[in-house]
Design an enzyme around this catalytic site. Sequence first.
Site, PDB file in Angstrom:
ATOM      1  N   ASN A  54      30.100  -7.125  36.370  1.00  0.00           N
ATOM      2  CA  ASN A  54      30.549  -5.964  37.145  1.00  0.00           C
ATOM      3  C   ASN A  54      29.934  -4.648  36.682  1.00  0.00           C
ATOM      4  O   ASN A  54      30.472  -3.570  36.949  1.00  0.00           O
ATOM      5  CB  ASN A  54      32.082  -5.913  37.169  1.00  0.00           C
ATOM      6  CG  ASN A  54      32.683  -6.073  35.789  1.00  0.00           C
ATOM      7  OD1 ASN A  54      31.983  -5.918  34.790  1.00  0.00           O
ATOM      8  ND2 ASN A  54      33.972  -6.354  35.725  1.00  0.00           N
TER       9      ASN A  54
ATOM     10  N   HIS B 267      31.862  -1.134  32.025  1.00  0.00           N
ATOM     11  CA  HIS B 267      33.162  -1.228  31.357  1.00  0.00           C
ATOM     12  C   HIS B 267      33.745   0.166  31.285  1.00  0.00           C
ATOM     13  O   HIS B 267      33.015   1.134  31.061  1.00  0.00           O
ATOM     14  CB  HIS B 267      33.002  -1.768  29.930  1.00  0.00           C
ATOM     15  CG  HIS B 267      34.235  -1.558  29.093  1.00  0.00           C
ATOM     16  ND1 HIS B 267      35.297  -2.424  29.115  1.00  0.00           N
ATOM     17  CD2 HIS B 267      34.590  -0.547  28.252  1.00  0.00           C
ATOM     18  CE1 HIS B 267      36.252  -1.956  28.305  1.00  0.00           C
ATOM     19  NE2 HIS B 267      35.843  -0.823  27.771  1.00  0.00           N
TER      20      HIS B 267
ATOM     21  N   LYS C  39      26.769  -2.191  31.352  1.00  0.00           N
ATOM     22  CA  LYS C  39      26.568  -3.538  30.816  1.00  0.00           C
ATOM     23  C   LYS C  39      25.125  -4.011  31.058  1.00  0.00           C
ATOM     24  O   LYS C  39      24.394  -3.397  31.839  1.00  0.00           O
ATOM     25  CB  LYS C  39      27.588  -4.486  31.464  1.00  0.00           C
ATOM     26  CG  LYS C  39      29.058  -4.149  31.118  1.00  0.00           C
ATOM     27  CD  LYS C  39      30.014  -5.143  31.794  1.00  0.00           C
ATOM     28  CE  LYS C  39      31.471  -4.882  31.433  1.00  0.00           C
ATOM     29  NZ  LYS C  39      32.383  -5.869  32.102  1.00  0.00           N
TER      30      LYS C  39
ATOM     31  N   GLU D  83      38.417   1.698  21.237  1.00  0.00           N
ATOM     32  CA  GLU D  83      37.041   1.415  21.668  1.00  0.00           C
ATOM     33  C   GLU D  83      36.074   2.532  21.268  1.00  0.00           C
ATOM     34  O   GLU D  83      34.975   2.266  20.801  1.00  0.00           O
ATOM     35  CB  GLU D  83      37.011   1.195  23.187  1.00  0.00           C
ATOM     36  CG  GLU D  83      37.743  -0.084  23.599  1.00  0.00           C
ATOM     37  CD  GLU D  83      37.917  -0.235  25.106  1.00  0.00           C
ATOM     38  OE1 GLU D  83      37.451   0.646  25.863  1.00  0.00           O
ATOM     39  OE2 GLU D  83      38.517  -1.237  25.543  1.00  0.00           O
TER      40      GLU D  83
ATOM     41  N   TYR E  79      36.143  -7.070  22.723  1.00  0.00           N
ATOM     42  CA  TYR E  79      36.948  -7.876  23.647  1.00  0.00           C
ATOM     43  C   TYR E  79      37.998  -8.723  22.921  1.00  0.00           C
ATOM     44  O   TYR E  79      38.425  -9.751  23.435  1.00  0.00           O
ATOM     45  CB  TYR E  79      36.036  -8.757  24.503  1.00  0.00           C
ATOM     46  CG  TYR E  79      35.370  -8.007  25.639  1.00  0.00           C
ATOM     47  CD1 TYR E  79      36.125  -7.240  26.540  1.00  0.00           C
ATOM     48  CD2 TYR E  79      33.993  -8.076  25.846  1.00  0.00           C
ATOM     49  CE1 TYR E  79      35.523  -6.562  27.595  1.00  0.00           C
ATOM     50  CE2 TYR E  79      33.385  -7.394  26.902  1.00  0.00           C
ATOM     51  CZ  TYR E  79      34.161  -6.640  27.772  1.00  0.00           C
ATOM     52  OH  TYR E  79      33.565  -5.971  28.821  1.00  0.00           O
TER      53      TYR E  79
HETATM   54  N1  UDP Z   1      36.152 -11.024  33.302  1.00  0.00           N
HETATM   55  C1  UDP Z   1      35.701 -12.173  33.954  1.00  0.00           C
HETATM   56  N2  UDP Z   1      36.612 -12.960  34.610  1.00  0.00           N
HETATM   57  C2  UDP Z   1      37.930 -12.653  34.667  1.00  0.00           C
HETATM   58  C3  UDP Z   1      38.393 -11.499  34.023  1.00  0.00           C
HETATM   59  C4  UDP Z   1      37.476 -10.703  33.353  1.00  0.00           C
HETATM   60  O1  UDP Z   1      34.512 -12.459  33.940  1.00  0.00           O
HETATM   61  O2  UDP Z   1      38.703 -13.409  35.291  1.00  0.00           O
HETATM   62  C5  UDP Z   1      35.181 -10.192  32.571  1.00  0.00           C
HETATM   63  C6  UDP Z   1      34.728  -8.974  33.395  1.00  0.00           C
HETATM   64  O3  UDP Z   1      33.357  -8.720  33.089  1.00  0.00           O
HETATM   65  C7  UDP Z   1      35.646  -7.881  32.861  1.00  0.00           C
HETATM   66  C8  UDP Z   1      35.748  -8.261  31.386  1.00  0.00           C
HETATM   67  O4  UDP Z   1      35.789  -9.688  31.400  1.00  0.00           O
HETATM   68  O5  UDP Z   1      35.102  -6.593  33.086  1.00  0.00           O
HETATM   69  C9  UDP Z   1      36.979  -7.728  30.671  1.00  0.00           C
HETATM   70  O6  UDP Z   1      38.132  -8.149  31.347  1.00  0.00           O
HETATM   71  P1  UDP Z   1      39.371  -7.167  31.604  1.00  0.00           P
HETATM   72  O7  UDP Z   1      40.492  -7.997  32.105  1.00  0.00           O
HETATM   73  O8  UDP Z   1      39.596  -6.333  30.387  1.00  0.00           O
HETATM   74  O9  UDP Z   1      38.853  -6.270  32.837  1.00  0.00           O
HETATM   75  P2  UDP Z   1      38.351  -4.744  32.868  1.00  0.00           P
HETATM   76  O10 UDP Z   1      39.229  -3.952  31.922  1.00  0.00           O
HETATM   77  O11 UDP Z   1      36.907  -4.743  32.460  1.00  0.00           O
HETATM   78  O12 UDP Z   1      38.532  -4.326  34.307  1.00  0.00           O
HETATM   79 MG    MG Z   2      39.792  -4.262  29.911  1.00  0.00          MG
END
Ligand code: UDP
Ligand code: MG
Length: 168
Positions: free
Chosen positions: A123, A126, A11, A137, A51
Amino acid sequence: MAIEQTLVLIKPDGLTKSLTGNILSRLSETRLEIAAARIVAVTRELAEEHYAQLKDEPFFDELINYIMGELHERRRVMALVYHGEDAIKKVREICGDTNPEEADPRSIRGAYGRITTSGIYENAIHASANPEDAEREIKLWFRPKEVVYRIYPVQEIELEEVKRLDWA
Ligand code: UDP
Ligand code: MG
């Protein structure tokens, strides 16, 4: 165990912090193979499609800004496809939990992620969560020609009057 492919995005925070090398080194611990890689300037359309499942979340708009690089000086991401046995789980494990404060400190997100004051989880990486997400994806970020090992069927399509950018 099945041969899988999974989509990884480094990212914009990962690129701004010069973490690309570190993150790729950590991912090499999985012994998976890189099947595709490109640097992408993320459009709003691509970000919202990627997303789409999160569009009703309160953090959606901020998340779109984040993945487009609006919050960082690097308005791009590095997209990769990792290929091999159990690829989806192996990559998710080394990434760590979504919330970087809860992630194992030895995981990529635990080591390099942070929560911004506005509450978004920056974080750094992805990774596809399951086989359905991975297929959707990978097909969103890559054309078949860009992926060296193909596990999804392809077809030839005929185009009329295609315009493309070429070197002048
Ligand atoms: N995210 C966030 N706050 C939250 C949940 C998700 O900022 O409470 C962001 C974070 O960058 C995350 C992305 O949204 O990686 C996608 O969310 P997802 O629940 O799909 O998590 P991932 O699959 O990336 O672990
Ligand atoms: Mg996810």
